[in-house]
Design a protein around this motif. Structure first.
Motif: not given
Length: 1012
Positions: A57-58, A82-87, A191-193, A200-204
């Motif tokens: 979950r992202i 984990l966030a980087l790998l899920l990109l 990617f709130a946390d 941040r780019d992917r979150a936007r």
């Protein structure tokens, strides 16, 4: 643990959607096609259980979900990793890139070791959450395997796509349900946390996608007539996103449709002032136009009635929008479509019905269609033509294989070989593919279970050949062509038979008109009908018959018809009513128009038994130079007697191959046919021998030496190891087929072909194929009575048995190999057996016996003056001295081996020696030197693609880390070794698994740095 596509947060919504759908259908308010998307959601709710789901979950704080229960990733760096790998799931993230992102461009001096520790901890968390074997080590980085639907962002995209499709089709309620289900996956900002720039780019970007979906959802709400609900939501949204004009536009429309015209105009003035004050601009043209329509009370602003789909929607299956593909490689294996395909309206309609059925199939049951009919009736042409029309319905790709079920003089392609090729096409890395057929089949089913694929299995022989190839999921469709009706498949798997008959007279005449021109066929209708009759209305025969006629427009069709009739009456083989007799007549007419050399090449192509053949191999087969061979092949392609399947690669339809074989046996003397086969085998053996030396430098000489290739044979030049591996990839199937068909006639070549394939098949992990090839080779060697050749095959089979943990079988093969090598007086062969015996002794824990065998091997290699073998034996002796604690002695022997490797350019053995020296320096207490040696060995094995010895070195490297108290690094390295060995299904995996188990018994401790 199954990885599904549901999510706990929206399960209630989807159940509610299913209930609402049922109620509407009870009231008779919706048609069956209008409910397609809702039925998919409802069916999904019935078949998926939250407790069976492992999710990533992202869309909110980054977390996992195990059986629907949220699992927080509490450590900040693990969460960021984990966030980087899920990109980019299912793709390798480079180690350097990960370090650069985690530490914002300034990684610490021990960044690599620290990253390894983070990976280990994240892997442990994943395993604890049920996501087993998902975070994998790859050369230069790490890969997180995320099956389709396991990432909430992917599910959101799918639901948004469903919503857009429904909205475009006017199914507004369906659109709202899909959009709302997708937005229900959001638990907060993406990617709130995690606070990394690239994240941040992917979150936007994800937030923009959410807002777009929300805008479309509210548009659907308005079109469905729920204006008051939309107003409330839009008022809040324009406050949160005041500069987003589309939201204002929807608000104005919603207010107007609620009868609040004045408030709508006031809202426009608010927007006008806001944009003027903030940006100094006016509202956009669409918003200004809407304001004018509101002022004038334009009737066009009234809500439109929702679209009611008719019962004939199924007829439009081939024009539906493209579905978004799942992550990962998308195979596109279909052969080229036929440009002048005509007719076949009824079977095309039946095929369209299959797609409609696939949308309503019981979960887990795949739709299977079987096109059956006689040879030459156009089964493959129909299947390929239709498949190209529906590729958009199968976003995960299309798999294709010619199963060669009725290959003249050949044997059907075994399903194990097909599965191996499909795994390659699906992007499964070679190091992840196990060697045994059963394990590969399991992996194939897992790889396709969640995909929506079109699988075209061409020219099947029987039901048992295709059953292992059927996907497990219900989203895929399998289309099979066969001369057999495959009744067992129809009875058991509920396959749908589509019987294909010769073209109708009208279709056949249209075929001729398309090929030859309307004017030409209209001018001679009787002759055109005579051609149709002579070709038995078979598409293949018509194509061949018209190939030459199309280029000779001045020839009347009556002449073509007369020639066909003359051929029909003159061939002995045409007696009786067999329709294939007419086909043979057509083939013979086309064949007679060939030049003498092209005709000869066509006949000789019948002697080749692989799925296709390279132009260079054709040149050797026919004793020609390459360019003349290409020109003659082009002539055959123009005559429709041969097809070019890829640049410089050619194939024959099986009916044409049968005809070529008949001609060769009739026209060419037995001696000439044998000479051609001899040249072809020499071509393969000599090219493969050169390729083998590039793939594995320092390979020992053949026990049965190569003879001169002889006149007319031109082995293919290969520039480097990459070219050699590519050549083996393209040719190994044809080489295996050539060896199988040459058995009993050219047995020396059969054995030599197997010898040249040994290292390639080992490196590729094709253990099943390797064992089959070697058994064929052993039989051939036994027929020749060549003891040295038999000994080599026994040694390779012993090696395979050892890898599979069948030590008794290995010992039996080696005992036989030693006797045979002694009979042959083959010193090098005897030495190789002693080296293999030393490996067995080590596996049994007897270092002294292993050392004794290695010394015997060294003496024999020196007596034979085999310097490559001497280097191998020196390394073995050094290694086994170290095994019995004599490290200094071992170092001296290994250093001798390394010097000899450098002198000989023996790269593959040098990697082995570096591994031995790493072990020795570890034993001598020099950890830094040991580390350097191990890393050199590991890197060289990776360059060579030798996965087993890479795993062996990683196991030793883990021992070094463990001895220095670097428990996390040891665990990470051993796990990497275990992954490789498990994928290979080698017995050595148990030893590494024991190391990991022992390490787990120790409490974690701070890991000191091992200075480089």
């Amino acid at each position: 643990m199954a990885v599904g596509t549901s999510v706990q947060a929206v399960t209630g919504r989807w159940h509610g959607a299913g209930v609402a759908l049922a109620r509407r259908r009870q009231r008779g308010l919706r048609g069956p096609r209008d409910c397609a998307m809702m039925e998919r959601i409802a069916a999904f709710v019935r078949t998926e259980r939250v407790e069976d789901v492992v999710e990533f979950r992202i869309l909110g704080p980054v977390e996992l979900a195990d059986r629907g229960r949220a699992v927080a990733v509490e450590a900040a760096k693990q969460r960021e990793l984990l966030a980087l790998l899920l990109l980019s799931p299912n793709r390798t993230a480079g180690r350097d890139w990960l370090m650069d992102q985690l530490w914002q461009g300034d990684p610490p001096p021990a960044g690599k070791a620290t990253l390894q520790a983070y990976v280990y901890r994240l892997r442990r968390l994943l395993r604890g959450s049920g996501a087993v074997d998902t975070l994998l080590s790859r050369p230069g980085g790490y890969l997180l395997e995320v099956p389709p639907g396991a990432l909430d962002a992917d599910r959101f995209e799918w639901l948004a796509s469903e919503g857009r499709r429904a909205l475009d089709a006017g199914h507004f309620d369906d659109a709202v349900h899909a959009f709302r289900a997708g937005m229900g996956l959001w638990r907060g900002p993406a990617f709130a946390d995690v606070d990394l720039a690239v994240v941040r780019d992917r979150a936007r970007a994800l937030e923009e996608r959410r807002l777009e979906a929300l805008e479309r959802c509210l548009s659907a709400e308005l079109e469905a007539g729920r204006h008051p609900v939309a107003v409330v939501e839009l008022e809040a949204l324009v406050e949160a996103h005041p500069l987003r004009e589309r939201l204002w536009e929807l608000l104005l429309l919603a207010l107007y449709r609620c009868g609040r015209q004045a408030e709508a105009l006031a809202a426009y003035q608010r927007l006008h002032r806001l944009l003027d004050d903030e940006l100094g601009i006016r509202p956009s043209a669409p918003v200004r136009r809407l304001q004018r329509q509101i002022l004038s009370g334009d009737p066009a602003l009234e809500a439109t009635a929702p679209h009611r789909a008719g019962m004939n929607d199924a007829s439009r299956v081939r024009t539906r929008p493209v579905e978004a593909p799942a992550p990962g490689p998308v195979p596109r294996q279909l052969p080229p479509a036929i440009g002048d395909f005509a007719g076949r309206a009824e079977p095309l309609s039946e095929l369209d019905d299959l797609v409609a059925q696939s949308d309503k199939r019981t979960p887990g049951a795949v739709v299977v269609g079987v096109i059956c009919g006689m040879a030459g009736v156009g089964k493959t042409a129909l299947a390929v033509h239709w498949a190209h029309q529906v590729t958009h319905r199968f976003p995960d790709g299309q798999l294709y294989v010619n199963l060669r079920g009725f290959d003249p003089g050949g044997r059907p392609l075994p399903p194990e070989a097909v599965i191996r090729g499909f795994l390659d096409a699906l992007g499964v890395p070679p190091e992840r593919i196990p060697p045994t057929a059963a394990s590969q089949a399991d992996l194939y089913r897992s790889a396709v279970a969640e995909k929506r694929l079109l699988v075209l299995l061409d020219n099947a022989f029987e039901a048992d050949q295709v059953r292992p190839l059927l996907p497990a999921g219900s989203g895929s469709l399998v289309l099979i062509t066969s001369r057999d009706r495959l009744s067992g498949l129809i009875a058991v798997e509920n396959a749908h038979p589509i019987a294909l008959h010769p073209l109708t007279d009208e279709e056949a005449r249209r075929f001729l008109a398309h090929r030859l021109g309307d004017a030409r066929t209209a001018a001679e209708p009787d002759a055109a009908q005579a051609v149709v009759n002579a070709c038995a209305r078979l598409p293949l025969a018509l194509a061949v018959a018209t190939a030459k006629a199309a280029t000779g427009a001045e020839r009347p069709l009556t002449a073509l018809a007369a020639e066909l009739d003359d051929t029909h009456t003159s061939l002995d083989s045409l007696a009786g009513d067999d329709p294939t007799a007419d086909v043979r007549a057509v083939f013979s007419w086309s064949y007679r128009t060939l030049g003498e050399e092209a005709a000869r090449v066509f006949r000789l192509l019948g002697l080749h038994h692989g799925p296709d053949i390279a132009a260079a191999a054709v040149a050797s087969l026919a004793a020609l130079r390459l360019e003349p061979a290409r020109r003659l092949l082009a002539e055959l392609v123009r005559a429709h007697l041969v097809s070019e399947t890829a640049p410089d690669r050619f194939a024959l339809h099986d009916l044409l191959r049968a005809y070529a074989i008949e001609l060769a046996e009739t026209v060419d003397p037995h001696e000439d046919r044998n000479a051609a086969t001899f040249r072809l085998l020499n071509h393969y053996v000599h090219t493969a021998h050169a390729a083998n030396l590039l793939v594995y430098p320092g390979t020992p000489d053949m026990a049965v030496p190569l003879v001169d290739p002889g006149p007319g044979v031109v082995p293919e030049p290969l520039a480097d190891r990459t070219a050699a591996m590519a050549w083996f990839e393209a040719e190994h199937t044809s080489m295996s087929a050539a060896g199988f068909h040459a058995s009993g006639v050219f047995d020396v070549h059969v054995w030599q072909l197997a010898w040249t394939l040994h290292h390639f098949l080992s490196l590729r992990g094709r253990l099943f194929e390797l064992v089959e090839v070697q058994h064929t080779a052993l039989s051939a060697a036994q027929r020749t009575g060549d003891a040295a050749a038999q000994a080599h095959s026994h040694r390779v089979l012993a090696w395979s048995s050892t890898r599979l943990g069948r030590l008794d079988d290995s010992r039996s093969h080696l005992a036989r190999a030693l006797d045979l090598s002694a009979q042959a007086g083959d010193l090098t062969g005897q030495a190789a057996v002693y080296r293999n015996l030393s490996h067995l002794a080590q596996r049994n824990g007897d270092g002294a016996e292993a050392l004794g065998h290695s010394h015997q091997a060294l003496a024999l290699y020196r007596e034979a003056r085999d310097r490559f073998g001497e280097a191998r034996a020196l390394n073995s002796i050094g290694w086994y001295h170290a095994q019995v604690g004599e490290h200094e002695k071992g170092r001296r022997f290994c250093e001798q081996a390394l010097r000899l490797c450098t002198e000989l350019g023996y790269v593959s053995l040098a990697a082995n020696v570096w591994d031995s020296l790493g072990y020795i320096h570890h034993g001598l207490g020099d950890s830094d030197q040991a580390l350097d040696c191990y890393l050199r060995a590991r890197d060289q094995y990776r360059e060579l693609g030798d996965r087993f010895f890479e795993a062996d070195t990683l196991s030793h490297l883990g021992d070094l880390y463990r001895a220095n108290g670097m428990f996390d690094a040891a665990r990470e390295t051993w796990q990497e070794a275990l992954d490789l060995l498990t994928d290979l299904e080698y017995a050595e995996a148990d030893q590494v698994r024991e190391k990991l188990t022992e390490l787990a018994a120790h409490a974690a401790a701070p890991s000191p740095r091992l200075e480089r």
